[in-house]
Write a protein that holds these residues in place. Structure first.
Motif, PDB file in Angstrom:
ATOM      1  N   ARG A  30      29.098   6.285  14.773  1.00 48.15           N
ATOM      2  CA  ARG A  30      27.946   5.771  14.044  1.00 48.15           C
ATOM      3  C   ARG A  30      26.963   5.062  14.964  1.00 48.15           C
ATOM      4  O   ARG A  30      27.334   4.149  15.681  1.00 48.15           O
ATOM      5  CB  ARG A  30      28.395   4.783  12.978  1.00 48.15           C
ATOM      6  CG  ARG A  30      29.075   5.426  11.810  1.00 48.15           C
ATOM      7  CD  ARG A  30      29.500   4.410  10.789  1.00 48.15           C
ATOM      8  NE  ARG A  30      28.348   3.749  10.174  1.00 48.15           N
ATOM      9  CZ  ARG A  30      28.367   3.223   8.971  1.00 48.15           C
ATOM     10  NH1 ARG A  30      29.460   3.262   8.252  1.00 48.15           N
ATOM     11  NH2 ARG A  30      27.312   2.626   8.490  1.00 48.15           N
ATOM     12  N   ARG A  33      23.589   3.962   9.737  1.00 46.60           N
ATOM     13  CA  ARG A  33      24.134   4.605   8.543  1.00 46.60           C
ATOM     14  C   ARG A  33      23.400   5.889   8.168  1.00 46.60           C
ATOM     15  O   ARG A  33      24.007   6.809   7.629  1.00 46.60           O
ATOM     16  CB  ARG A  33      24.192   3.627   7.376  1.00 46.60           C
ATOM     17  CG  ARG A  33      22.878   3.168   6.876  1.00 46.60           C
ATOM     18  CD  ARG A  33      23.060   2.262   5.673  1.00 46.60           C
ATOM     19  NE  ARG A  33      21.814   1.562   5.436  1.00 46.60           N
ATOM     20  CZ  ARG A  33      21.720   0.278   5.234  1.00 46.60           C
ATOM     21  NH1 ARG A  33      22.782  -0.477   5.238  1.00 46.60           N
ATOM     22  NH2 ARG A  33      20.552  -0.272   5.020  1.00 46.60           N
ATOM     23  N   SER A  37      25.401   9.262   7.794  1.00 48.74           N
ATOM     24  CA  SER A  37      25.423   9.948   6.496  1.00 48.74           C
ATOM     25  C   SER A  37      24.848  11.353   6.615  1.00 48.74           C
ATOM     26  O   SER A  37      25.340  12.283   5.960  1.00 48.74           O
ATOM     27  CB  SER A  37      24.692   9.140   5.428  1.00 48.74           C
ATOM     28  OG  SER A  37      23.323   9.025   5.719  1.00 48.74           O
ATOM     29  N   SER A  41      26.989  14.585   5.731  1.00 49.59           N
ATOM     30  CA  SER A  41      26.426  15.517   4.740  1.00 49.59           C
ATOM     31  C   SER A  41      26.375  16.931   5.295  1.00 49.59           C
ATOM     32  O   SER A  41      26.724  17.899   4.601  1.00 49.59           O
ATOM     33  CB  SER A  41      25.012  15.082   4.321  1.00 49.59           C
ATOM     34  OG  SER A  41      25.034  13.863   3.624  1.00 49.59           O
ATOM     35  N   PHE A  74      27.493   3.559   1.380  1.00 50.41           N
ATOM     36  CA  PHE A  74      27.391   4.646   2.357  1.00 50.41           C
ATOM     37  C   PHE A  74      27.585   6.004   1.673  1.00 50.41           C
ATOM     38  O   PHE A  74      26.821   6.933   1.912  1.00 50.41           O
ATOM     39  CB  PHE A  74      28.421   4.466   3.480  1.00 50.41           C
ATOM     40  CG  PHE A  74      28.387   5.579   4.483  1.00 50.41           C
ATOM     41  CD1 PHE A  74      27.438   5.595   5.491  1.00 50.41           C
ATOM     42  CD2 PHE A  74      29.282   6.634   4.396  1.00 50.41           C
ATOM     43  CE1 PHE A  74      27.384   6.643   6.406  1.00 50.41           C
ATOM     44  CE2 PHE A  74      29.240   7.682   5.307  1.00 50.41           C
ATOM     45  CZ  PHE A  74      28.283   7.686   6.302  1.00 50.41           C
ATOM     46  N   LEU A  78      25.092  10.123   0.837  1.00 56.21           N
ATOM     47  CA  LEU A  78      25.429  11.510   1.149  1.00 56.21           C
ATOM     48  C   LEU A  78      24.699  12.480   0.235  1.00 56.21           C
ATOM     49  O   LEU A  78      24.525  12.227  -0.952  1.00 56.21           O
ATOM     50  CB  LEU A  78      26.936  11.742   1.019  1.00 56.21           C
ATOM     51  CG  LEU A  78      27.825  10.963   1.972  1.00 56.21           C
ATOM     52  CD1 LEU A  78      29.293  11.248   1.664  1.00 56.21           C
ATOM     53  CD2 LEU A  78      27.503  11.285   3.420  1.00 56.21           C
TER      54      LEU A  78
END
Length: 140
Positions: A30, A33, A37, A41, A74, A78
């Motif tokens: 990471r 975020r 994400s 995704s 979080f 998505l």
């Protein structure tokens, strides 16, 4: 196809259930975020994941409650059509570290830093789900 994730502030450990075998995947490191994400995704889309198993703390401590809120937020970022199931992740990182006791200390530290332990924890989360699919946690 089923994917499990262990969401942390620095890394997202990943594990997939493929041909009735649980396999750890390369973790997502990471930066922020949105980047994390977007990567998750995209992975969900590329792997055609139908169910995402998300580890979430079940403890009632203040830290666990804050972590739970952060994970739920979080997951809301998505872009996926996958069914999302929350599973108790308590002690999965500890169990994953115990699986690496055969390694020398430096190698265990490296596994922590590069996210291997996070993906092994995701394997534990996936094992919990597969052993009892009805044990998902209700989110309020």
């Amino acid at each position: 196809m089923i994917l499990a994730c262990d969401i942390g502030l620095k890394r997202i450990g990943l594990a997939i259930y493929l041909n009735q075998i649980i396999l750890p995947l390369e973790p997502i490191l990471r930066k922020n975020r949105n980047q994390a994400s977007n990567e998750l995704s995209q992975l969900l889309k590329n792997r055609q994941i139908t169910t995402l198993i998300v580890g979430i703390p079940n403890s009632q401590s203040i830290n666990a409650q804050e972590t739970k809120k952060r994970i739920i937020f979080f997951i809301s970022l998505l872009e996926t059509q996958a069914k999302i199931v929350f599973i108790d992740e308590d002690l999965t990182s500890f169990e994953a570290q115990n699986n690496l006791t055969y390694l020398k200390k430096e190698k265990r530290q490296e596994a922590q830093k590069n996210g291997i332990i996070d993906s092994l924890a995701a394997c534990k989360i996936l094992e919990r789900y597969l052993s009892n699919p009805k044990a998902s946690l209700i989110m309020s």
